[in-house]
Structure formats: C-alpha cells, structure tokens
Scaffold this motif. Structure first.
Motif, PDB file in Angstrom:
ATOM      1  N   LEU A 169       0.867  -1.183   0.000  1.00  0.00           N
ATOM      2  CA  LEU A 169       0.000   0.000   0.000  1.00  0.00           C
ATOM      3  C   LEU A 169       0.902   1.230   0.000  1.00  0.00           C
ATOM      4  CD1 LEU A 169      -2.564  -1.116   2.764  1.00  0.00           C
ATOM      5  CD2 LEU A 169      -2.693  -1.505   0.289  1.00  0.00           C
ATOM      6  N   SER A 194      -5.543   1.524   2.248  1.00  0.00           N
ATOM      7  CA  SER A 194      -5.925   0.394   1.393  1.00  0.00           C
ATOM      8  C   SER A 194      -6.669   0.825   0.142  1.00  0.00           C
ATOM      9  CB  SER A 194      -6.780  -0.597   2.181  1.00  0.00           C
ATOM     10  OG  SER A 194      -7.967   0.022   2.649  1.00  0.00           O
ATOM     11  N   ILE A 254      -3.758  -0.285  -3.886  1.00  0.00           N
ATOM     12  CA  ILE A 254      -2.971  -1.509  -3.720  1.00  0.00           C
ATOM     13  C   ILE A 254      -1.993  -1.624  -4.886  1.00  0.00           C
ATOM     14  CG2 ILE A 254      -3.041  -4.032  -3.542  1.00  0.00           C
ATOM     15  CD1 ILE A 254      -5.880  -3.762  -2.418  1.00  0.00           C
ATOM     16  N   TYR A 263      -4.916  -2.607   6.374  1.00  0.00           N
ATOM     17  CA  TYR A 263      -3.720  -3.218   5.786  1.00  0.00           C
ATOM     18  C   TYR A 263      -3.712  -4.720   6.016  1.00  0.00           C
ATOM     19  CZ  TYR A 263       1.352  -4.416   5.848  1.00  0.00           C
ATOM     20  OH  TYR A 263       2.579  -5.010   5.685  1.00  0.00           O
ATOM     21  N   VAL A 308      -5.991  -6.628   3.631  1.00  0.00           N
ATOM     22  CA  VAL A 308      -5.404  -6.829   2.303  1.00  0.00           C
ATOM     23  C   VAL A 308      -4.419  -7.992   2.322  1.00  0.00           C
ATOM     24  CG1 VAL A 308      -3.926  -5.776   0.537  1.00  0.00           C
ATOM     25  CG2 VAL A 308      -5.708  -4.407   1.651  1.00  0.00           C
TER      26      VAL A 308
END
Length: 510
Positions: A123, A128, A131, A184, A187
C-alpha cells in the motif's frame, strides 16, 4: 561526616561484597555449565527457522510502485545518524535475488522462514485505497517458492516501517492507526492467507514505541519518552487486537492459521541479593515486557498494576493532571486480552538491574524514571560486536521459566536469537553463542517443562542493522556490501546450524 554519608558508605560496601560473591558464584557456575551441553534432543515436532525483515534486506526502496516509509525518510534526511551514513536503499538486494535466497535457505534445512512485509510495497501511501500489484506479485512469488521448497512462510505484518504518509498524520500517536493497520491486515490476509498459516502482527512493540517515539534511536525519532511512547503503545496494542479479531472472525475458519504478536526483552537479573534490587528487576520486567505482554497474555489483561501505580505517582509529582500512561476502558481490556495463539519472543541477552532509591523531580519525563530502575552489565560477561549483547545463556533459561510462571504454559515461539560480530566467515563466536543458548533452551524445556515450540536465528544473512548500518553483522550468510551484486557466502555457523537441525540436538555437534 553525617549519618547520610555513613549510610551510603556502608551500603556501597555491602553492595560491593554482594556483587563480588555473585561474581564468584557466576564464574564457578559458568565453568561447569559452559562445559556441559544439554544432551537431550529437540522433539520431532519442534521447528527450526531463520528470520529477516523487509527494510533490512529487500532494497528496491523506490522501485515497482513502492512508497516511502519512515526508515527511507529517516536515513535520507539524517544520514549522520547511521554508521558510515548508509541506508537500506539497496540493502541485500533481496527484492531482485529472492530466488537465490530461497535456495540458500533450503540448504540450511530449516522448517520455516520468518520474514516481514513492506507496508508501502503493498500500500504505497499506507491506505488500502491503493494496492500496488507489483508488491502483491513479489510476495506471492516468494511465498510460492518457499512452499515449493517445503519451507513454511511465517509472516510479520509490521516490522518498524510505517508508511511516511501515515507518520505525517501522527503514526502510532494517532488513535486512527488501529483502523489503518486493520485495513492493511485485511489486504494481507485476502492476498496471502490461503497459504500463510502463521501470522505475526507486530515485531517488538518496545523498539517501535520506546526507541522510536520515546527515544531517537529508531525512526521516527520523536525523543519524547514518558509521553509519546506510552501513547504509541496504547494505540499499537489496540491495532494488534483489531488485526487479531479480524483474522479470528473472518479468515481463521477458511484459512486455518494462527496469529499472535512478537515481543522482546532482556532477562532482568537483580544486581544484588538485596530485596529492593529483586523488586526492581521484577518492576523493570513489568515496564519493559509486561507493558505489552500483560494486556494480551495475563488473565486480567490491562497494564501491570505496578506500572500503573508508578507512572501515576510520578506524573502527579511532576504536576500532570492525570497519569501519562493512558487508561484502557473496561471494554478495551476485554477486547485486547487473549488475542494470541502463541507467544513470540525475541531474546538476546541479560542485564543487571538496580533499584533507584531517590529520583528527584526535574527535567523531561521518561519511562526509566517512572520505573525507578537502572541497568548495567557484569564486566565478566563475554562481549559481542554490539555493546548491548553479552553472552549470558543462563538468563535465557531464567526468562523462559519466568514467562511460564507469569503467563501460564502458553506455547512459545523463539522468533529471534542471535549474535553480533564483524562479519567473519569462520564465525566461531557465533557458533559458541548458539550452542550455549540452545543448551539453555533445552534446559528450560526439559528441566522446567517450558512449552517452547520453535527457535529462530536472527538473521538469515548480514543486513542493514538500523543505526549500526552494515557495521554490525548477525547473518549466517556473509554479504559483501562492496559488491554491486551483494554476493552471499555461507559462514561456518550456517553449516553448524544445518547439522544441529539434521541431528535435532547440540551435544556432539561441532
């Protein structure tokens, strides 16, 4: 001469005699224990591994979509703070040489490789909302190659490299950091969790908060001890809990993994047998380790009572309207408590701890002043290249037993243990260090039934060691940082570790 002067002369004489007796006992003990290695074998399910961290080895600091982190900014803005004015711009160039690195890891025979993700490689600005596909691709390639070679990937989500954009919003002094870290983590779980079964939220909160926010030894270097470090830790522990609960509720049932946090500490040995020094050693452990461990691992949660008491008392004497240590709400205590599947422990050495009898109120606040303790080293302890790292294997055993008594027989993963030198290929001192510390670990496991499940050597290869740059070396593989290709050469310790893993014992292994 007044009564006070007589008292201090008498006290110092007693202290010197006690320290002399302790030294004699230590030497005699060392002579017997250093010559005797624990003959037991490690259990068949015990795991051996090695570790690294993204900023320290990857390089490619501004390539393939990666954003700037606080260590990029810190080393570029203040090169004078790093030995030889170096940085991690290229480091070991592992970003481009990861295939060769996996082959080297395979040769060691380890069961796992612990490495960290670069937040800004995934990131670029920390949020987020954007990406980076090249970052996702890089870590997917690394994970897949490790698994192809039967090496378990253990991933640290955060190892000190806060996105610079988020640091400019306050970093871990901003309560919203818990939200951003959770985003984060989501992800990360979504992209890698189908293969990664062991997660670590944070590496060494103490180093992040105490050294980076309370001091200036680490980025971002706020140097506001007694305030910024307490706020940092408060928000970091909530961020850890957010990531844990996210995984537990939304990913665990599908991905079947484990998640915890890694904390570091010295063993705090009382400097004397006097009661106040024994209490000081316990108090120092509460301030330096319990600060982060107690909210997660204790049955009651929250910060240690002694820490809350001492910070509140000193804050009041300094004129603060409330304690500088923030309070968790009852709901937050319950939310953070129990957010672990194992206890990740980084341990290197031991210090002697003394009580501070009288601490005048003046100057800036600090965690050390709050704790009413100071530390020192026994001059008889063998040295390493790092001034803070002495060879004291019995301290490792004592710490592990203390952890069992303090927090129950929680599974413990030794996530870092290592020795610093100048980078010698024939690194006999490193071999001796690991031999002694592995023996101390076996003592804890067999004599005291401490539930240790894994052992990790720091580090896989020589790397960028923060303020020490490339001057202090921990690696099993030597890296030539004068070579544009960053050539790797196995050290004698790499072969020693390979033999230990194959035999699953240290006795008789040279």
């Amino acid at each position: 001469m007044g009564h006070t002067s007589i008292h201090y002369l008498f006290f110092n004489k007693i202290t010197s005699m006690v320290q002399f007796c302790k030294l004699v006992i230590f030497i005699s003990s060392a002579l017997s224990s250093y010559g005797r290695l624990n003959p037991n074998k490690f259990p068949d399910d015990f795991l051996f591994g090695i570790a690294s961290a993204s900023y320290q080895i990857e390089g490619a600091w501004n390539l393939s979509g990666k954003g700037e982190n606080i260590w990029d900014r810190y080393t570029h803005t203040h090169p004078e703070l790093i030995l030889n004015r170096t940085n991690g711009d290229i480091a070991c160039n592992s970003y481009h040489r990861y295939e060769e690195d996996v082959a080297l890891i395979k040769k060691l025979g380890v069961q796992f490789y612990r490495f960290s993700l670069s937040w800004t490689r995934i990131l670029p600005i920390g949020f987020s909302s954007k990406i980076n596909p090249d970052g996702i691709r890089y870590y997917n390639n690394l994970i897949n190659l490790l698994m192809k070679n039967d090496i378990i990937p253990i991933i640290t989500i955060f190892h000190w490299d806060t996105p610079q954009h988020l640091e400019e919003l306050g970093g871990f002094t901003n309560a919203l950091m818990a939200n951003w870290f959770e985003d984060y983590a989501r992800v990360v779980f979504e992209n890698f969790g189908d293969r990664v079964k062991v997660w670590i939220t944070f590496n060494e909160p103490k180093e992040i908060c105490l050294k980076g926010y309370g001091g200036d030894e680490k980025a971002p270097g706020y140097n506001l001890s007694g305030t910024a470090d307490y706020i940092c830790a408060h928000n970091l522990m909530k961020a850890h809990a957010r990531a844990y609960h996210l995984y537990d509720k939304q990913f665990r049932s599908k991905q079947n993994g484990q998640i915890s946090i890694v904390m570091d500490t010295f063993w705090m040995e009382p400097a004397t047998n006097l009661t106040w020094d024994k209490k000081a050693a316990e108090r120092r452990l509460a301030f330096i380790f319990g600060w982060y461990a107690h909210p997660v691992y204790s049955s009651n949660g929250d910060y240690p009572d002694v820490m809350k008491k001492y910070v509140a008392r000193r804050s009041k004497r300094e004129g603060f309207k409330r304690s500088r240590l923030p309070n968790f709400t009852k709901e937050e205590v319950n939310y953070i408590k129990g957010t672990y599947d194992f206890l990740g422990l980084n341990h290197y050495s031991t210090v002697l701890t003394k009580n501070v009898l009288f601490e005048p109120i003046f100057g800036k606040p600090s965690v050390e002043k709050d704790s009413m303790t100071v530390t020192e080293y026994d001059p008889s302890w063998p040295n390493s290249k790092a001034s803070w790292l002495k060879v004291v294997p019995w301290g490792f055993t004592k710490l592990l037993v203390w952890l069992k008594n303090a927090y129950g027989n929680v599974p413990i993963y030794i996530t870092e243990n290592g020795f610093a030198d100048d980078g010698e290929i024939d690194d006999k001192d490193r071999i001796n260090y690991h031999k002694l510390y592995l023996s101390a670990l076996l003592d804890a496991m067999h004599k005291y039934k401490v539930n240790v499940k894994a052992y990790t050597i720091w580090s896989f290869m020589d790397d960028f060691e923060w303020r020490d740059g490339y001057m202090t070396r921990f690696g099993l593989y030597h890296v030539d940082f004068n070579d544009p290709g960053r050539n790797r050469t196995p050290k004698a310790s790499a072969e020693y570790y390979r033999k230990v893993i194959a035999a699953r014992k240290i006795d008789g292994i040279d």
